[in-house]
Scaffold this active site. Structure first.
Site, PDB file in Angstrom:
ATOM      1  N   HIS A   1       0.800  -1.227   0.000  1.00 10.86           N
ATOM      2  CA  HIS A   1       0.000   0.000   0.000  1.00 10.86           C
ATOM      3  C   HIS A   1       0.831   1.273   0.000  1.00 10.86           C
ATOM      4  CE1 HIS A   1      -3.875  -2.059   1.026  1.00 10.86           C
ATOM      5  NE2 HIS A   1      -3.052  -2.912   1.603  1.00 10.86           N
TER       6      HIS A   1
ATOM      7  N   LYS B   1      -8.528  13.546   5.054  1.00 13.53           N
ATOM      8  CA  LYS B   1      -7.637  12.383   4.966  1.00 13.53           C
ATOM      9  C   LYS B   1      -6.586  12.579   6.036  1.00 13.53           C
ATOM     10  CE  LYS B   1      -6.814  13.583   0.604  1.00 13.53           C
ATOM     11  NZ  LYS B   1      -6.750  12.524  -0.372  1.00 13.53           N
ATOM     12  N   ARG B   2      -5.724  11.589   6.288  1.00  9.62           N
ATOM     13  CA  ARG B   2      -4.633  11.795   7.236  1.00  9.62           C
ATOM     14  C   ARG B   2      -3.803  13.010   6.823  1.00  9.62           C
ATOM     15  NH1 ARG B   2      -3.878   7.822  11.205  1.00  9.62           N
ATOM     16  NH2 ARG B   2      -2.166   9.161  11.837  1.00  9.62           N
TER      17      ARG B   2
ATOM     18  N   LYS C   1       0.512  14.401   1.010  1.00  8.60           N
ATOM     19  CA  LYS C   1      -0.885  14.640   0.594  1.00  8.60           C
ATOM     20  C   LYS C   1      -1.141  16.123   0.339  1.00  8.60           C
ATOM     21  CE  LYS C   1      -2.621  10.637   3.245  1.00  8.60           C
ATOM     22  NZ  LYS C   1      -3.287   9.725   2.285  1.00  8.60           N
TER      23      LYS C   1
ATOM     24  N   THR D   1      -8.803   6.305  -1.517  1.00 12.69           N
ATOM     25  CA  THR D   1     -10.124   5.697  -1.588  1.00 12.69           C
ATOM     26  C   THR D   1     -11.194   6.742  -1.269  1.00 12.69           C
ATOM     27  OG1 THR D   1      -9.664   4.880   0.636  1.00 12.69           O
ATOM     28  CG2 THR D   1      -9.540   3.289  -1.155  1.00 12.69           C
TER      29      THR D   1
ATOM     30  N   LYS E   1     -15.172   7.705  -2.852  1.00  8.79           N
ATOM     31  CA  LYS E   1     -16.409   7.991  -2.107  1.00  8.79           C
ATOM     32  C   LYS E   1     -17.001   9.316  -2.570  1.00  8.79           C
ATOM     33  CE  LYS E   1     -14.192   5.517   1.602  1.00  8.79           C
ATOM     34  NZ  LYS E   1     -13.288   5.661   2.773  1.00  8.79           N
TER      35      LYS E   1
HETATM   36  C1  26Q Z   1       3.579   0.138  10.260  1.00  4.62           C
HETATM   37  C2  26Q Z   1       4.495  -0.253  11.228  1.00  4.62           C
HETATM   38  C3  26Q Z   1       4.449   0.260  12.510  1.00  4.62           C
HETATM   39  C4  26Q Z   1       3.441   1.160  12.841  1.00  4.62           C
HETATM   40  C5  26Q Z   1       2.504   1.557  11.872  1.00  4.62           C
HETATM   41  C6  26Q Z   1       2.593   1.061  10.585  1.00  4.62           C
HETATM   42  C7  26Q Z   1       1.594   1.481   9.569  1.00  4.62           C
HETATM   43  C8  26Q Z   1       0.256   1.565   9.884  1.00  4.62           C
HETATM   44  C9  26Q Z   1      -0.671   1.966   8.932  1.00  4.62           C
HETATM   45  C10 26Q Z   1       1.991   1.778   8.273  1.00  4.62           C
HETATM   46  C11 26Q Z   1       1.057   2.165   7.317  1.00  4.62           C
HETATM   47  C12 26Q Z   1      -0.293   2.254   7.649  1.00  4.62           C
HETATM   48  C13 26Q Z   1      -1.338   2.657   6.701  1.00  4.62           C
HETATM   49  C14 26Q Z   1      -1.148   2.890   5.421  1.00  4.62           C
HETATM   50  C15 26Q Z   1      -2.244   3.315   4.542  1.00  4.62           C
HETATM   51  O1  26Q Z   1      -3.349   3.578   4.988  1.00  4.62           O
HETATM   52  N1  26Q Z   1      -1.994   3.384   3.237  1.00  4.62           N
HETATM   53  C16 26Q Z   1      -3.031   3.777   2.302  1.00  4.62           C
HETATM   54  O2  26Q Z   1      -3.694   2.601   1.856  1.00  4.62           O
HETATM   55  C17 26Q Z   1      -4.819   2.915   1.062  1.00  4.62           C
HETATM   56  C18 26Q Z   1      -5.525   1.625   0.736  1.00  4.62           C
HETATM   57  O3  26Q Z   1      -4.796   0.889  -0.210  1.00  4.62           O
HETATM   58  C19 26Q Z   1      -4.413   3.681  -0.170  1.00  4.62           C
HETATM   59  O4  26Q Z   1      -5.570   4.062  -0.856  1.00  4.62           O
HETATM   60  C20 26Q Z   1      -3.599   4.917   0.204  1.00  4.62           C
HETATM   61  O5  26Q Z   1      -3.094   5.523  -0.972  1.00  4.62           O
HETATM   62  C21 26Q Z   1      -2.449   4.523   1.118  1.00  4.62           C
HETATM   63  O6  26Q Z   1      -1.763   5.678   1.565  1.00  4.62           O
END
Ligand code: 26Q
Length: 817
Positions: free
Chosen positions: A365, A556-557, A562, A664, A668
């Site tokens: 991702h 979004k975050r 972004k 995503t 929406k």
């Molecule tokens: C990893 C290790 C330790 C702590 C936290 C994490 C961690 C947690 C969450 C790393 C990444 C995330 C989340 C990533 C994320 O939400 N990515 C998004 O995924 C969406 C679904 O595929 C995409 O649409 C977005 O583009 C992408 O940014």
């Protein structure tokens, strides 16, 4: 229990639901009807609805267990489910009965629904995608189980104090959670610490066991995942950590009561809290414990079910099971499945590897190289010594393959090694996931291409057939039918109601785009949704949005890539124009920005503060009036998005090209008739392809242009050559927005002038402002905007997660439907 007559099915009519609602209120909750609290009313209703899920849930389980069909498991550290009640009622088709029941008691369904807390067990896109996928699997009647962690505390609640983010714990389970069922008999034992011990078994084979461990229990809590009007109810199984009795007993007997309770606490810490950062956090021991806890508990669960049905013959295991890894977070599962098969079920390495590498599939991702997960080998060894042994063996055999293909290319072996050498050697989780999986996919066409040409190039040369694309999607049940009931009705009356499960049918709207009645109704629905959004903004931000103005939204975050900053630069530009009197033929605009910053992400927090400061200047300037409003929405979450996406005109998707894997939220908004202003990034590209370039406001460098400009990127001269841009920078740098807080925004503002700005914000400023001008003009032309809006909904069929899941199933899982 033997031969028990099954109960007759529960009625789905008003009378039956009313009866069970009152039964739960009086008998389950012991509430005196005339004094019932709103929380009790919610719980009684939820229980009445849950009863109706329960019987379908049991039937689905029995059917799936007896069929012997292949199953898939979605392993994810995050499931961002939001609320369950409305979704369950929609899928069971009992909304009308429930509404009229409540009406009898003078209650509004919406007020009752507001009693439910969001299940916020995720950060953002990746977690919400998992939730949409479960909805689609159930709706397609696919036997897929979601496995995750039952965090006691989900994503923090965001408050804004003096314009800055403050995090408050989200104790979402405080008022009891009616949607889960604890299943203690399926508890699993998870090992940590200790050491590997080699021994010779009765047959004379040398084997390994993992001894002197500290064990933690994993207790499953199941939630029902209903399909849309199809009687399928799948399962989301979330693990809660608990101290093991045996461990405590030893301590008790030794008279160390406080120590034993302390140990209990330590075990339970594992499922205490969701990590609130959405790019990997390196080296946090508790996070690695969480990852292993999830992987081990879930694999043991699947293996135990297999053994129960088939005994210890694993010959057909790979034919019947598939694990989808949601990013690298659960990817220690590759090594853990090897360990379980070899150490617990006595398979040989080769047989275990054959099974592992034909059942695991990995979804990536992210394109940000710094976000690729790595763990120090030393930490891994301390926590999971036996698992590390296996990872090293996987790596040795893998590197042998690399050297067979490219003899003597030691540089390539170094590059591709699962173990990154250096003063502190690291395990590269993505490489472990690729080596152990038969499928590796990206989440949008551009993202997958960039993975193949960039991040995973070497691996793609070695195994070209593993790599594939699965463009993300979102569930039209939650993100259209449930969140936009007025549009739902209008769609139903125009093109019928089949679109809910066959979203491509929305394209039938295109034939009606010139129908005057439809166009007028379309605008009325949007106005009504804007009124609801304006109410939310008024309530949560204290800012008045004029519903005639263009609702311009970015939620979004908060992340530099972004580029919420780019959005803000545009707002300051508009403000500057108004102040200079350059506001002839103006389109009034209400800009809404929302999102959480990772608690340790300094720049992201500065951006939130800057947005709030700009907002208070803009909103309090009488000269600006209704021309421009800016609001920062606190505590953005699933439930807020349900109101936001329905009431938005313009959807901001402005990431630096090549950085947003998919997005995503963009989907929406599109479904609900918003028009996108965006770069050629992630799924924006495919959105534009579907809707046509005349119905999309495009701007900015392409991913390729970003990379070729980077070496000689010169924001200073870009700013200098552009008067409007220079004025915006001068306003920011003059401290106009932080008069009583001198210097606080220096770092953020300086990042725009920095030639090493990875996000190259200045490069896209002018084309962005021009595209915004085009959007403003289009909005003034009501007829043109209506056409664009209708066509955005009409062409959004591709972005149903039903399509995405059908592709996962056809290309990867191959489950019978
Ligand atoms: C990893 C290790 C330790 C702590 C936290 C994490 C961690 C947690 C969450 C790393 C990444 C995330 C989340 C990533 C994320 O939400 N990515 C998004 O995924 C969406 C679904 O595929 C995409 O649409 C977005 O583009 C992408 O940014």
């Amino acid at each position: 229990m033997k031969k028990v007559q099954a109960l007759p099915p529960l009625g789905m009519d008003n009378a039956a639901i009313d009866h069970d609602f009152r039964r739960h209120l009086g008998h389950t909750l012991g509430s005196v009807e005339s004094e019932a609290q709103s929380r009790e009313i919610y719980e009684a209703l939820a229980l009445a609805v849950r009863d109706r899920l329960m019987e379908r849930w049991k039937a689905t389980r029995v059917q799936q267990e007896t069929s012997g069909n292949k199953r898939a498991y979605y392993l994810s550290l995050e499931f961002l489910m939001g609320r369950a009640l409305g979704n369950a009622m929609l899928n069971l088709d009992i909304e009308k009965s429930v509404k009229s029941t409540l009406y009898e008691y003078g209650l509004e369904l919406e007020d009752v629904e507001n009693e439910e807390a969001d299940a916020g067990l995720g950060n953002g896109g990746l977690g919400r995608l998992a939730a949409c996928f479960l909805d689609s699997c159930a709706t397609l009647s696919l036997p897929v189980v979601g496995y995750g962690i039952r965090y006691e505390y989900g994503m923090f609640r965001q408050e804004i104090q003096d314009g800055a983010q403050v995090e408050e714990p989200d104790h979402w389970l405080r008022n009891s959670y009616v949607w889960e069922v604890q299943r203690p008999h399926d508890t699993r034992h998870i090992k940590f610490g200790g050491r590997s011990e080699f021994y010779v078994d009765a047959q004379g084979a040398s084997r390994v066991r993992w001894v002197d461990t500290e064990n933690v229990l994993a207790v499953p809590h199941d939630t029902a995942i209903p399909g849309y009007e199809n009687d399928t109810v799948n399962t989301l199984r979330l693990w809660k950590a608990a101290a093991s009795d045996a461990f405590e007993l030893g301590e008790f007997n030794a008279g160390r009561y406080p120590e034993s309770v302390a140990n209990k606490n330590e075990a339970e810490h594992i499922s205490m809290v969701l990590y609130p950062n959405d790019s990997s956090e390196n080296g946090k021991e508790l996070r690695l414990r969480q990852q292993y806890f999830l992987a081990s508990a879930s694999l043991q669960d699947v293996l135990a079910q297999w053994v129960k049905a088939n005994g210890t013959n694993f010959e057909k295991f790979a034919e019947k099971n598939c694990f989808q890894l949601n990013d690298t977070h659960p990817s220690v599962a590759v090594a853990e499945l090897m360990r379980l098969l070899m150490d617990d079920y006595e398979l040989s390495w080769n047989n275990a590897w054959e099974i592992t590498s034909s059942t695991m599939a990995y979804t990536n991702h992210t394109l940000l190289p710094e976000a690729l997960e790595r763990w120090p080998v030393s930490l891994f060894r301390k926590l999971l010594p036996r698992v590390v042994d296996i990872i090293f063996e996987i790596n040795a055999r893998f590197l042998q393959q690399v050297s067979n293909k490219w003899p003597g290319d030691t540089e390539r072996q170094r590059r591709m090694s699962i173990i990154e050498e250096g003063p502190e050697p690291q395990v590269r989780m993505a490489y472990l996931a690729i080596a152990g999986s038969f499928s590796v996919n990206g989440v949008a066409a551009l993202h997958t291409e960039l993975l193949i040409d960039g991040l995973f190039r070497d691996f793609c040369e070695l195994w070209p057939d593993k790599f594939n694309n699965k463009t993300n999607g979102v569930t039209p049940r939650r993100w259209l039918a449930a969140c936009n009931p007025e549009l739902r009705e209008l769609l139903d009356s125009t093109i019928g109601d089949q679109w809910i499960t066959k979203l491509d049918q929305l394209d039938n709207l295109s034939a009606h785009v010139n129908d005057e009645k439809l166009r007028e109704d379309w605008r009325q629905v949007k106005f009504s949704n804007k009124r609801k959004l304006a109410q939310l903004v008024k309530q949560d931000c204290g800012v008045e949005f004029d519903i005639e103005s263009m609702f311009d939204v970015q939620v979004k975050r908060i992340h530099e890539y972004k580029r919420q900053l780019l959005n803000l630069l545009h707002v300051v530009h508009l403000y500057n124009r108004i102040k200079k009197g350059h506001s002839e033929n103006w389109t009034p605009r209400s800009v809404l920005i929302g999102g959480k910053a990772a608690p340790g992400y300094y720049m992201a927090k500065q951006i939130i503060k800057l947005i709030n400061n700009v907002a208070s200047v803009v909103n309090n300037d009488p000269e600006v009036g209704n021309k421009l409003r800016l609001a920062f929405l606190p505590n953005y979450r699933v439930t807020a998005m349900e109101v936001i996406c329905a009431g938005t005109d313009l959807s901001e998707q402005v990431s630096t090209a090549g950085k947003e894997a998919s997005g995503t939220g963009n989907m929406k908004f599109m479904m609900n008739g918003a028009i996108t202003i965006g770069t050629l990034d992630g799924a924006n590209i495919e959105i534009r392809e579907e809707v046509g370039d005349e119905n999309f406001f495009l701007f900015g460098l392409t991913a390729a242009e970003v990379e070729s400009m980077r070496p000689h990127y010169d924001p200073q001269s870009i700013i200098e050559a552009d008067d409007g841009f220079s004025e915006v920078m001068a306003l920011l740098e003059s401290g106009h927005f932080n008069q009583f807080e001198p210097g606080i925004f220096d770092a953020v503002i300086a990042s725009i002038r920095n030639p090493n700005d990875p996000w190259m914000t200045a490069a896209d400023f002018r084309t962005y402002v021009d595209a915004q001008e085009q959007a403003a003009l289009a909005y003034q032309d009501v007829e043109r905007w209506t056409t664009m809006s209708i066509l955005n909904t009409a062409k959004s069929g591709k972005f149903s997660s039903d399509r995405t899941i059908a592709e996962y199933n056809n290309d990867i899982w191959q489950l019978n439907t």
